[in-house]
Design an enzyme around this catalytic site. Structure first.
Site, PDB file in Angstrom:
ATOM      1  N   LEU A 106     -86.009 -67.914 -16.711  1.00  0.00           N
ATOM      2  CA  LEU A 106     -85.823 -67.132 -15.490  1.00  0.00           C
ATOM      3  C   LEU A 106     -86.565 -65.805 -15.620  1.00  0.00           C
ATOM      4  O   LEU A 106     -86.184 -64.946 -16.421  1.00  0.00           O
ATOM      5  CB  LEU A 106     -84.337 -66.898 -15.234  1.00  0.00           C
ATOM      6  CG  LEU A 106     -83.459 -68.159 -15.230  1.00  0.00           C
ATOM      7  CD1 LEU A 106     -82.026 -67.803 -14.833  1.00  0.00           C
ATOM      8  CD2 LEU A 106     -84.022 -69.233 -14.325  1.00  0.00           C
ATOM      9  N   HIS A 158    -102.080 -33.174 -27.482  1.00  0.00           N
ATOM     10  CA  HIS A 158    -102.112 -31.959 -28.302  1.00  0.00           C
ATOM     11  C   HIS A 158    -100.715 -31.394 -28.548  1.00  0.00           C
ATOM     12  O   HIS A 158     -99.984 -31.096 -27.606  1.00  0.00           O
ATOM     13  CB  HIS A 158    -102.931 -30.845 -27.622  1.00  0.00           C
ATOM     14  CG  HIS A 158    -104.245 -31.289 -27.089  1.00  0.00           C
ATOM     15  ND1 HIS A 158    -105.314 -31.578 -27.893  1.00  0.00           N
ATOM     16  CD2 HIS A 158    -104.657 -31.499 -25.820  1.00  0.00           C
ATOM     17  CE1 HIS A 158    -106.335 -31.940 -27.147  1.00  0.00           C
ATOM     18  NE2 HIS A 158    -105.963 -31.900 -25.880  1.00  0.00           N
ATOM     19  N   GLY A 187     -79.727 -65.061  -6.989  1.00  0.00           N
ATOM     20  CA  GLY A 187     -78.823 -65.498  -8.036  1.00  0.00           C
ATOM     21  C   GLY A 187     -79.441 -66.504  -8.982  1.00  0.00           C
ATOM     22  O   GLY A 187     -80.515 -67.062  -8.727  1.00  0.00           O
ATOM     23  N   THR A 188     -78.726 -66.733 -10.079  1.00  0.00           N
ATOM     24  CA  THR A 188     -79.266 -67.565 -11.154  1.00  0.00           C
ATOM     25  C   THR A 188     -79.310 -69.046 -10.776  1.00  0.00           C
ATOM     26  O   THR A 188     -80.251 -69.754 -11.138  1.00  0.00           O
ATOM     27  CB  THR A 188     -78.435 -67.363 -12.427  1.00  0.00           C
ATOM     28  OG1 THR A 188     -77.034 -67.403 -12.101  1.00  0.00           O
ATOM     29  CG2 THR A 188     -78.757 -66.021 -13.072  1.00  0.00           C
ATOM     30  N   GLY A 208     -68.819 -62.067 -18.855  1.00  0.00           N
ATOM     31  CA  GLY A 208     -68.233 -63.365 -18.608  1.00  0.00           C
ATOM     32  C   GLY A 208     -67.737 -63.920 -19.934  1.00  0.00           C
ATOM     33  O   GLY A 208     -68.489 -63.964 -20.911  1.00  0.00           O
TER      34      GLY A 208
END
Length: 396
Positions: free
Chosen positions: A6, A311, A83-84, A138
């Protein structure tokens, strides 16, 4: 086994670093963040790669191509990040058998990914990670080492094993991706997992090491991990009395001038120039074509391609985007006077980094005037500038 990675997200919590770079393509040691997970999957023996892309997809495609390390690569486009489960569903047409799903913006130790793939050949499994306080994650419910459920951010966790976004699903799960939208307004992969738990016996693989990389200080953590794994290699030009201590990598085409001291672990990418008389230390990444000049000290930082600290400046525990230029005498403070942990702005809210030392996050093209001082935890947005002698105490 196929691997679904993903890699579609923008990474809004990483802004301004992700304004032109997708989060999975941010640099971690010698490759993009997502490449570490892809390499682990390839080393584990996956037969096909499916990369789910979206934001700035061409950068991901350009890096991996149609074949990566001998493994064919397909791309699934997630037009909206919903969403996944939605991400995996966009890859459905490429799926044929059992498949492993991994987050492209997380890091997993290679051995655990290999163990997941091996265990997944016998049936569905999930990756777990043991934490002291699971209430922000989770959390898996288990009975006799079999997963019976997952609870989001429970006040009374059923275990100390949390979800790391690593799953091996059976081939049938291809048809179980049409879940309902959650209360968060997303299609959740954990709802797909719930169906798998109902249908099959789901085992676990405890991951030895894992890092979710969602905020700028976690990009530092990721580099601390992966730069720390590099072995000393000097392919570039090291001049005169420059001193390189420990595991330092100087790539071909990089130059280290007289009087420089580098204390590993440090990675100096191709085209970088350091010195004279600079000091670089502490899990620092100097990207391609960067310039670190006379009298500069850089410690535990990520300096992206094309940036310059020319520098007599100090940069500690910081992330600089591409093509940043710090004027002479720019000083980055990375420690509070009260010794408390440093806070940083994430999506408009001040959040504790959990780090005692944290400096500046500078977006692409930032320029500071000479003798600028910058407070701990400050963000300089893309293209921001400071005046000579200015003290920058707030985000800009």
């Amino acid at each position: 086994m196929q691997a679904v990675i993903l890699a579609a997200g923008e990474g809004t919590r990483m802004r301004p670093l992700t304004e032109s770079t997708p989060k999975p393509m941010l640099p971690v040691a010698d490759r993009p963040l997502v490449a570490h997970t892809v390499d682990a999957a390839v080393d584990a023996g996956v037969t096909d790669l499916v990369l789910v892309v979206g934001y700035e997809a061409e950068e991901v495609r350009g890096y991996f191509g149609d074949e990566y390390r001998g493994v064919p690569v397909d791309y699934a486009v997630q037009e909206e990040q919903l969403g996944t489960a939605h991400a995996v569903r966009s890859a459905r047409e490429h799926l044929e058998g059992a498949f492993i799903v991994l987050n492209g913006d997380d890091l997993y130790d290679d051995e655990s990914v290999a163990e997941l793939v091996e265990a997944g050949e016998r049936g569905p499994v999930v990756g777990t990670y043991r934490v002291d306080d699971p209430t922000s994650y989770g959390v898996f419910e288990l009975e006799d080492d079999v997963v019976t459920g997952i609870v989001e951010k429970p006040a009374d966790p059923p275990s100390d094993l949390v979800n790391v976004g690593a799953y091996v699903f059976p081939a049938e799960a291809r048809d179980w991706l049409d879940v309902e939208m959650s209360e968060r307004g997303e299609y959740e992969i954990t709802d797909v997992l719930a169906r798998v738990i109902d249908e099959r016996s789901v085992g676990t693989v405890e991951v030895d090491r894992w890092l979710g990389c969602g905020r700028p200080w976690e990009l530092l953590e990721a580099n601390e991990w992966k730069i720390g794994e590099l072995d000393r290699r000097i392919d570039g030009e090291v001049r005169g009395d420059a001193e390189l201590r420990g595991d330092v990598v100087v790539e071909a085409g990089a130059t280290v001038e007289h009087g420089v001291v580098i204390e590993g672990p440090v990675l100096v990418r191709a085209g970088a120039e350091i010195g004279p008389n600079a000091y670089v230390r502490g899990a620092t990444l100097l990207g391609e074509d960067t310039h670190v000049g006379h009298g500069v000290e850089i410690k535990n930082s990520v300096v992206r391609a094309g940036s310059a600290v020319p520098h007599v400046s100090y940069v500690g525990d910081s992330v600089l985007g591409k093509d940043v230029n710090f004027g002479a005498g720019t000083q980055v403070a990375n420690l509070r006077h009260d010794d408390a942990t440093v806070s940083h702005t994430v999506k408009g809210e001040r959040v504790s980094t959990g780090r005692r030392k944290f400096g500046v996050v500078a977006g692409d093209g930032v320029k500071t005037g000479i003798n600028t001082s910058i407070n701990p935890g400050v963000t300089l947005s893309t293209g921001a500038v400071s005046r000579p002698g200015e003290s920058v105490t707030r985000d800009r």
